[in-house]
Enzyme design. Structure first.
Site, short mmCIF file in Angstrom:
data_model
loop_
_atom_site.label_atom_id
_atom_site.label_comp_id
_atom_site.label_asym_id
_atom_site.label_seq_id
_atom_site.Cartn_x
_atom_site.Cartn_y
_atom_site.Cartn_z
N TYR A 135 -18.20 -15.15 8.71
CA TYR A 135 -19.24 -14.19 9.44
C TYR A 135 -20.18 -13.50 8.53
O TYR A 135 -21.45 -13.62 9.17
CB TYR A 135 -18.35 -12.48 9.06
CG TYR A 135 -17.38 -12.39 10.22
CD1 TYR A 135 -16.51 -12.93 11.19
CD2 TYR A 135 -17.27 -11.01 10.68
CE1 TYR A 135 -15.76 -12.78 11.60
CE2 TYR A 135 -16.61 -11.16 12.40
CZ TYR A 135 -15.89 -11.89 12.88
OH TYR A 135 -14.74 -11.80 13.43
N LYS A 190 -5.41 -21.54 6.78
CA LYS A 190 -5.95 -22.20 7.44
C LYS A 190 -6.24 -23.76 6.38
O LYS A 190 -6.27 -24.62 6.27
CB LYS A 190 -6.77 -22.73 8.24
CG LYS A 190 -6.51 -23.61 9.60
CD LYS A 190 -5.50 -23.95 10.42
CE LYS A 190 -5.31 -25.11 10.88
NZ LYS A 190 -4.15 -25.59 12.19
N ASP A 222 -2.08 -20.60 12.77
CA ASP A 222 -1.52 -20.63 14.08
C ASP A 222 0.17 -20.16 14.71
O ASP A 222 0.46 -19.93 15.06
CB ASP A 222 -2.31 -22.37 14.75
CG ASP A 222 -1.29 -23.40 13.57
OD1 ASP A 222 -1.80 -22.92 12.48
OD2 ASP A 222 -1.65 -24.65 13.96
N ASP A 246 -10.09 -10.95 12.73
CA ASP A 246 -10.48 -9.76 13.81
C ASP A 246 -9.59 -10.84 14.91
O ASP A 246 -9.28 -9.98 15.71
CB ASP A 246 -11.86 -10.52 14.13
CG ASP A 246 -12.45 -10.66 15.09
OD1 ASP A 246 -12.24 -9.22 15.83
OD2 ASP A 246 -12.11 -11.30 15.96
N ASP A 250 -5.97 -8.34 17.14
CA ASP A 250 -6.02 -7.73 18.40
C ASP A 250 -5.28 -8.57 18.82
O ASP A 250 -4.13 -8.19 20.14
CB ASP A 250 -7.05 -8.87 18.86
CG ASP A 250 -8.62 -8.11 19.51
OD1 ASP A 250 -8.77 -6.75 18.38
OD2 ASP A 250 -9.70 -8.15 20.21
#
Ligand code: NAD
Ligand code: IPM
Ligand code: MG
Length: 356
Positions: A135, A190, A222, A246, A250
């Site tokens: 970001y 990851k 994942d 983020d 959601d």
């Protein structure tokens, strides 16, 4: 105590108004001051985070934020787009720790798109690092591709990076939060592909040495996305980077019935904070009076608990939310047959009435 109210765009003003109504009914002597932010800031002052708004946020004891963003501003140069306001506030105020609790209220078990038995009793805490990662990493931009089959063409690029201290401080937040819960932390990364996240895993493992009473598990992002819909109750605290957090938050929102139910706290090292729903400005339903204000009202409760030292008032609000759900009141996003459909304002009024 001064609270900065930044309603923003889209449904932001509608949902923030409900939380303000509730705050004003608590019988406290809070000083509430509003300012433009996001697209509203750009429209009124030529910048998504006007100087006056930033100064107010810095001076206040806490910030209550609605949402920013409107597709009509998507063609502006990036620095002027509404989303820069929330990114700028997080950076300027040093709000590195984002707490997003995903809790299923029992009455909403049928509102989730997942089977009730998968989500009933859900209570997980997602801790998202908020001021680092891809970001904010530099360099970034569009340049000429230097090599490979696409050499000479334009390429877009961003930089993923985490400094050791950034990982250490968010890991401490996660382990300390876990100590007040079920003492389990899942660090999501990851590490199998990205250098940044192998480094993340190594540092989190090192910080864990100070918290041997807390169980630490590492999980690839994942798999974490899959586990969140397969067996979400297996998680207690999830700690992860800015971008993965983020996305995963959601996804977790839907476990609670709707993204309109997920509040958040963004904290600095001293628990000064900005509080906002995890969702955005929902331009598709803005102005229709149907947005769910509960995530914002619950964010105000988090503000009372974490930044204003008013835990008993936070309890009052959370109990009032439970009461209105038990009464069967539902905005359209959480509506099921047999319940009563209400709009944004009616929901706000009902919480107010249920405060006791
Ligand atoms: N922190 C923020 O201010 C924030 C967060 C996310 C997105 N955004 C911005 O919001 C704009 C819209 O983004 P998006 O559509 O991807 O995400 P969104 O969260 O605004 O909306 C996604 C979907 O969820 C629904 N929804 C969201 N909040 C709701 C609520 N309270 N009640 C009922 N339904 C609700 C919307 O109607 C929409 O169908 C974009 O400009 C984006 O950049 C801002
Ligand atoms: C609007 C956007 C910058 C923001 C983010 O990506 O952090 C939003 O999606 C959020 O989750 O708060
Ligand atoms: Mg988001």
């Amino acid at each position: 105590m001064k609270i900065a109210i930044l309603p923003g765009d889209g449904i932001g003003p509608e949902i923030t108004a409900q939380a303000v109504k509730v705050l004003n009914a608590l019988g406290e002597s809070f000083e509430l001051e509003s300012a433009d932010v996001g697209g509203a800031g750009y429209a009124a002052h030529g910048h998504p985070l006007p100087q006056g708004t930033l100064a107010l946020a810095k001076a206040a004891d806490a910030v209550l934020f609605g949402a920013v963003g409107d597709y009509k501003y998507d063609a502006l140069e990036r620095a002027l787009r509404p989303e820069q306001a929330i990114l700028g506030l997080r950076k300027e105020l040093g709000l590195f720790a984002n707490l997003r609790p995903a809790i299923l209220y029992p009455e909403l078990a049928g509102a989730s798109t997942l089977k009730p038995e998968v989500v009933s009793g859900l209570d997980i805490l997602i801790i998202r690092e908020l001021t680092g990662d891809i970001y904010f990493g530099k360099p970034r931009g569009v340049r000429e591709c230097p090599d490979g089959p696409f050499a000479g063409q334009r390429e877009g690029f961003d930089t993923m990076r985490y400094a050791e201290g950034e990982i250490r401080r968010i890991a401490h937040v996660a382990f300390q939060a876990a100590r007040k819960r079920d003492r389990r932390v899942t660090s999501v990364d990851k590490a199998n592909v990205l250098e940044t996240f192998q480094f993340w895993r190594d540092i989190v493992t090192d910080v864990h040495k100070e918290y041997q009473d807390v169980e630490l598990e590492h999980m690839y992002v994942d798999n974490a996305a899959m586990q969140l819909v397969r067996a979400p109750k297996k998680f207690d605290v999830i700690v992860t980077g800015n971008m993965f957090g983020d996305i995963l938050s959601d996804a977790a929102a839907m476990l609670t019935g709707s993204i309109g139910m997920l509040p958040s706290a963004s904290l600095d090292a001293n628990s000064k904070g900005l509080y906002e729903p995890s969702h955005g400005s929902a331009p598709d339903i803005a102005g229709k009076g149907v947005a769910n204000p509960l995530a914002t009202i619950l964010s105000a409760a988090m503000m009372l608990r974490f930044s204003l030292g008013k835990a008993e008032q936070a309890d009052r609000i959370e109990n009032a939310v439970k009461k209105v759900l038990a009464q069967g009141l539902r905005t359209p996003d959480i509506y099921e047959e047999g319940t009563t459909k209400v709009g944004t304002e009616q929901m706000g009024d009902a919480v107010l009435k249920a405060l006791g």
